[in-house]
Motif scaffolding. Structure first.
Motif, mmCIF file in Angstrom:
data_model
loop_
_atom_site.group_PDB
_atom_site.id
_atom_site.type_symbol
_atom_site.label_atom_id
_atom_site.label_comp_id
_atom_site.label_asym_id
_atom_site.label_seq_id
_atom_site.Cartn_x
_atom_site.Cartn_y
_atom_site.Cartn_z
ATOM 1 N N LEU A 1 -12.417 -65.361 4.015
ATOM 2 C CA LEU A 1 -12.690 -66.592 4.749
ATOM 3 C C LEU A 1 -11.669 -67.626 4.317
ATOM 4 N N SER A 2 -11.253 -68.440 5.257
ATOM 5 C CA SER A 2 -10.283 -69.496 4.988
ATOM 6 C C SER A 2 -10.862 -70.822 5.447
ATOM 7 N N PHE A 3 -10.721 -71.825 4.605
ATOM 8 C CA PHE A 3 -11.217 -73.153 4.926
ATOM 9 C C PHE A 3 -10.082 -74.156 4.751
ATOM 10 N N PRO A 4 -9.276 -74.345 5.817
ATOM 11 C CA PRO A 4 -8.142 -75.270 5.726
ATOM 12 C C PRO A 4 -8.612 -76.714 5.553
ATOM 13 N N MET A 5 -7.868 -77.467 4.788
ATOM 14 C CA MET A 5 -8.163 -78.886 4.589
ATOM 15 C C MET A 5 -7.376 -79.764 5.563
ATOM 16 N N LEU A 6 -6.288 -79.231 6.099
ATOM 17 C CA LEU A 6 -5.400 -80.032 6.933
ATOM 18 C C LEU A 6 -5.652 -79.815 8.409
ATOM 19 N N ASP A 7 -5.311 -80.837 9.166
ATOM 20 C CA ASP A 7 -5.231 -80.724 10.613
ATOM 21 C C ASP A 7 -3.756 -80.580 10.964
ATOM 22 N N TYR A 8 -3.488 -79.785 11.975
ATOM 23 C CA TYR A 8 -2.099 -79.542 12.380
ATOM 24 C C TYR A 8 -1.957 -79.768 13.878
ATOM 25 N N ASN A 9 -0.834 -80.365 14.272
ATOM 26 C CA ASN A 9 -0.483 -80.394 15.687
ATOM 27 C C ASN A 9 0.015 -79.017 16.108
ATOM 28 N N GLU A 10 0.776 -78.411 15.238
ATOM 29 C CA GLU A 10 1.320 -77.065 15.395
ATOM 30 C C GLU A 10 1.217 -76.387 14.041
ATOM 31 N N PRO A 11 1.083 -75.068 13.989
ATOM 32 C CA PRO A 11 1.028 -74.391 12.692
ATOM 33 C C PRO A 11 2.218 -74.756 11.808
ATOM 34 N N ALA A 12 1.916 -74.998 10.550
ATOM 35 C CA ALA A 12 2.921 -75.325 9.528
ATOM 36 C C ALA A 12 3.693 -76.610 9.821
ATOM 37 N N ASP A 13 3.136 -77.481 10.635
ATOM 38 C CA ASP A 13 3.699 -78.810 10.878
ATOM 39 C C ASP A 13 2.935 -79.776 9.979
ATOM 40 N N PHE A 14 3.562 -80.229 8.927
ATOM 41 C CA PHE A 14 2.895 -81.032 7.912
ATOM 42 C C PHE A 14 2.975 -82.535 8.178
ATOM 43 N N SER A 15 3.369 -82.937 9.380
ATOM 44 C CA SER A 15 3.549 -84.359 9.674
ATOM 45 C C SER A 15 2.245 -85.142 9.599
ATOM 46 N N LEU A 16 1.113 -84.539 9.957
ATOM 47 C CA LEU A 16 -0.160 -85.263 9.876
ATOM 48 C C LEU A 16 -0.553 -85.540 8.424
ATOM 49 N N ALA A 17 -0.119 -84.710 7.510
ATOM 50 C CA ALA A 17 -0.426 -84.936 6.099
ATOM 51 C C ALA A 17 0.199 -86.238 5.626
#
Length: 170
Positions: free
Chosen positions: A69-85
């Protein structure tokens, strides 16, 4: 990268020290692979089928064990796009370490062994596969649609092959 690995597994199967090394190796490489620009943190829990079944039921309303199971903490506009961080540092970065909190991974050791036998490779290769798969989820990749599944499978195979965790890995 900070990788916190906890085990609540109390079964008879062996969690070799090498499992911990493989999880760290694959998680670190996955961050480099997607070109994550930050120091990161991931939490990993090793459990049994009953433990992961309970977590699966509580979080996804699916009352059965699964492999990971995976529980991501981040929201992404696109996979591996870290701009929202960058726009939400308070939500995504640990205030003490400054590391980007990617999320949590839960792995069933029972499934590691049963799937390794089913697929004809070693438990070490299976733990590497489940870690790569889950890390991609933490980076926003998914496999709900065929094109997403194909992309994710391609990326996880590249990660595993580039690190040497091929199907014949012992």
């Amino acid at each position: 990268m900070i990788i916190n690995i906890d085990s609540e597994y109390s079964g008879e199967l062996i969690i070799s020290d090498e499992f911990y090394d493989i999880i760290k190796d694959v998680a670190e490489y996955a961050c480099d692979f997607v070109k994550c620009p930050y120091e990161t943190e991931v939490n990993v829990l090793l459990t049994d089928n009953e433990g992961i079944r309970e977590i699966n039921k509580d979080n996804r309303n699916i009352d059965k064990p699964t492999d990971v199971l995976s529980f991501p903490m981040l929201d992404y506009n696109e996979p591996a796009d870290f701009s929202l961080a960058e726009e939400n540092t308070y939500d995504y970065f640990d205030s003490e370490s400054g590391n980007l909190m990617l999320g949590d991974i839960v792995i069933s050791i029972d499934k590691v062994y049963s799937q390794a036998e089913e697929y004809g490779h070693s438990p070490k290769r299976e733990i590497a596969f489940l870690t790569a798969h889950s890390m991609l989820h933490l980076f926003g990749y998914d496999h709900m649609e065929d094109d997403e599944r194909e992309r994710m499978e391609h990326l996880q195979e590249r990660i595993l092959n580039e690190k040497g965790y091929t199907r014949d890995y012992e």
